[in-house]
Design an enzyme around this catalytic site. Sequence first.
Site, PDB file in Angstrom:
ATOM      1  N   ASN A 209       0.722  20.612  57.498  1.00 17.24           N
ATOM      2  CA  ASN A 209       0.682  21.249  56.301  1.00 17.24           C
ATOM      3  C   ASN A 209       1.716  20.091  55.252  1.00 17.24           C
ATOM      4  O   ASN A 209       2.054  19.021  55.568  1.00 17.24           O
ATOM      5  CB  ASN A 209       1.747  22.587  56.033  1.00 17.24           C
ATOM      6  CG  ASN A 209       2.969  22.342  56.762  1.00 17.24           C
ATOM      7  OD1 ASN A 209       4.034  21.675  56.223  1.00 17.24           O
ATOM      8  ND2 ASN A 209       2.814  23.048  57.981  1.00 17.24           N
ATOM      9  N   ASP A 278       1.529  28.320  61.684  1.00 13.14           N
ATOM     10  CA  ASP A 278       1.129  29.756  62.237  1.00 13.14           C
ATOM     11  C   ASP A 278      -0.030  29.594  63.471  1.00 13.14           C
ATOM     12  O   ASP A 278      -0.202  30.654  64.134  1.00 13.14           O
ATOM     13  CB  ASP A 278       0.747  30.748  61.082  1.00 13.14           C
ATOM     14  CG  ASP A 278       1.797  30.842  60.080  1.00 13.14           C
ATOM     15  OD1 ASP A 278       3.069  30.923  60.472  1.00 13.14           O
ATOM     16  OD2 ASP A 278       1.558  31.079  58.924  1.00 13.14           O
ATOM     17  N   LYS A 288     -10.380  11.125  72.490  1.00 12.86           N
ATOM     18  CA  LYS A 288     -10.600  11.402  70.973  1.00 12.86           C
ATOM     19  C   LYS A 288     -12.439  12.045  70.936  1.00 12.86           C
ATOM     20  O   LYS A 288     -13.009  11.629  71.667  1.00 12.86           O
ATOM     21  CB  LYS A 288     -10.840  10.161  70.292  1.00 12.86           C
ATOM     22  CG  LYS A 288     -11.296   9.948  68.883  1.00 12.86           C
ATOM     23  CD  LYS A 288     -11.539   8.709  68.308  1.00 12.86           C
ATOM     24  CE  LYS A 288     -12.123   8.655  66.841  1.00 12.86           C
ATOM     25  NZ  LYS A 288     -12.015   7.380  66.212  1.00 12.86           N
ATOM     26  N   PHE A 322      13.265  31.044  54.458  1.00  9.83           N
ATOM     27  CA  PHE A 322      12.487  30.527  53.378  1.00  9.83           C
ATOM     28  C   PHE A 322      11.024  30.980  53.346  1.00  9.83           C
ATOM     29  O   PHE A 322      10.159  31.282  54.397  1.00  9.83           O
ATOM     30  CB  PHE A 322      12.422  29.062  53.311  1.00  9.83           C
ATOM     31  CG  PHE A 322      13.231  28.326  52.540  1.00  9.83           C
ATOM     32  CD1 PHE A 322      13.171  27.561  51.511  1.00  9.83           C
ATOM     33  CD2 PHE A 322      14.788  28.510  53.135  1.00  9.83           C
ATOM     34  CE1 PHE A 322      14.370  27.030  50.903  1.00  9.83           C
ATOM     35  CE2 PHE A 322      16.020  27.822  52.465  1.00  9.83           C
ATOM     36  CZ  PHE A 322      15.767  27.253  51.252  1.00  9.83           C
ATOM     37  N   LYS A 336       9.005  39.831  54.116  1.00 12.12           N
ATOM     38  CA  LYS A 336       9.191  38.950  55.083  1.00 12.12           C
ATOM     39  C   LYS A 336      10.730  39.238  55.379  1.00 12.12           C
ATOM     40  O   LYS A 336      11.134  39.181  56.902  1.00 12.12           O
ATOM     41  CB  LYS A 336       8.947  37.631  54.642  1.00 12.12           C
ATOM     42  CG  LYS A 336       9.398  36.435  55.712  1.00 12.12           C
ATOM     43  CD  LYS A 336       8.908  35.098  55.159  1.00 12.12           C
ATOM     44  CE  LYS A 336       9.085  34.097  56.241  1.00 12.12           C
ATOM     45  NZ  LYS A 336       8.804  32.844  55.800  1.00 12.12           N
ATOM     46  N   LYS A 340      11.288  40.339  59.394  1.00 14.48           N
ATOM     47  CA  LYS A 340      11.993  39.137  60.374  1.00 14.48           C
ATOM     48  C   LYS A 340      13.436  39.720  60.411  1.00 14.48           C
ATOM     49  O   LYS A 340      14.000  38.797  61.169  1.00 14.48           O
ATOM     50  CB  LYS A 340      11.767  37.896  59.636  1.00 14.48           C
ATOM     51  CG  LYS A 340      10.434  37.410  59.347  1.00 14.48           C
ATOM     52  CD  LYS A 340       9.571  37.440  60.783  1.00 14.48           C
ATOM     53  CE  LYS A 340       8.080  37.193  60.364  1.00 14.48           C
ATOM     54  NZ  LYS A 340       7.778  35.806  59.849  1.00 14.48           N
TER      55      LYS A 340
END
Length: 399
Positions: A209, A278, A288, A322, A336, A340
Amino acid sequence: MLNGKKVLLGVSGGIAVYKAVALTSKLTQAGADVKVVMTDHAKEFVTPLTFQAISRNPVYTDTFDEKNPAKIAHIDLADWADLVLLAPATANIIGKIANGIADDMLTTTLLATQASVYVAPAMNVHMYQHPAVIQNLHTLESWGYRFIEPGDGYLACGYIGKGRLEEPENIVELLEMDTNRTSQWKDKKVLITAGPTREALDPVRFFTNYSSGKMGYALAQAAMENGAEVVLITGPTTLTPPQNVTTIEVSSADEMFEQVTKHYENMDIIIKTAAVADYRPASRNNHKMKKQQGPLTVEMERTRDILHYLGQHKKKQFLVGFAAETQDVKEYGRKKLEKKNLDAIVLNDVSRKDIGFDSDQNEVLFMTRDGKEQAIEQNSKRNIAKQIIQLIDYELRKD
């Protein structure tokens, strides 16, 4: 707060050297043990004898003048100091430090020290605004150097503007305040995660990301400056780890999970800024993958939810998450926080280009489990990190 502190004062060659004499006096009056290192240019304005008389310590000017044959002077000085203060810090000395140049007693000592370094610039207003000086200041800031901003007013060159060395009494006051702050978390152990993870598809490709790790690294720096013992667990980034922080490098979500859970039990505060994947490829090719005709389908599987695990196994720890969202930021953040089992969560809207991934700026909302919300307006991630640390400190003291 400076009583008994060992302060190494670096004096470089500008007209503001005369203020450094008064600064030496103010520091000694505050109880500090002051040793002065002067550049050759600084000696053109004030003699070493002046600083010696006020500090009651030898003044260092020459790398090769070893006053004690049993010790290497610049290494001994670097190890001796509790903090280093550069005042005045000219454009020249700032440029040397930022580029790793060590060609005199002061610069060699600075390269060797592990103490906190404070920089008090003093120069012409146009020099202070020059792109090279600005870039060098940013470099030093990224290394954890702390700055005492120059004041506005009449300069020796005749200009009026920003560039005056801050007044000695104000510098001492700022050092005292910062010394007090750095003792706030002296008994705290803090774990911070940062950066992205990489989930391999084959030996040359991976899913990841846009996280740069900048927010997490800034928080590690701020927590360390608050006196904490900090462990930074980081995914792949191009950033330089903060000094005096234990840094553990990982790549995948599984590696992140392993290291976080390994250290979790001994921690007082956990701040999880890492953008952990995730999902990951359900299978990894050992060679490869070759290009084929038509579309490619990759089966993905869930990774372990690190933050959920920490919330379920929380004992004495203060757990901060975060949430990087692109819509309904507060709604998703509140869900969240509850799901959590967090003590607090920091929300930011990464759809905004000015504060999104890889930006040096951020703007966040700090939300606690008891419903309190504190908006932190757009600022550098370093300043945002300092404010987050202070909000966490407030919550800890409240309990």
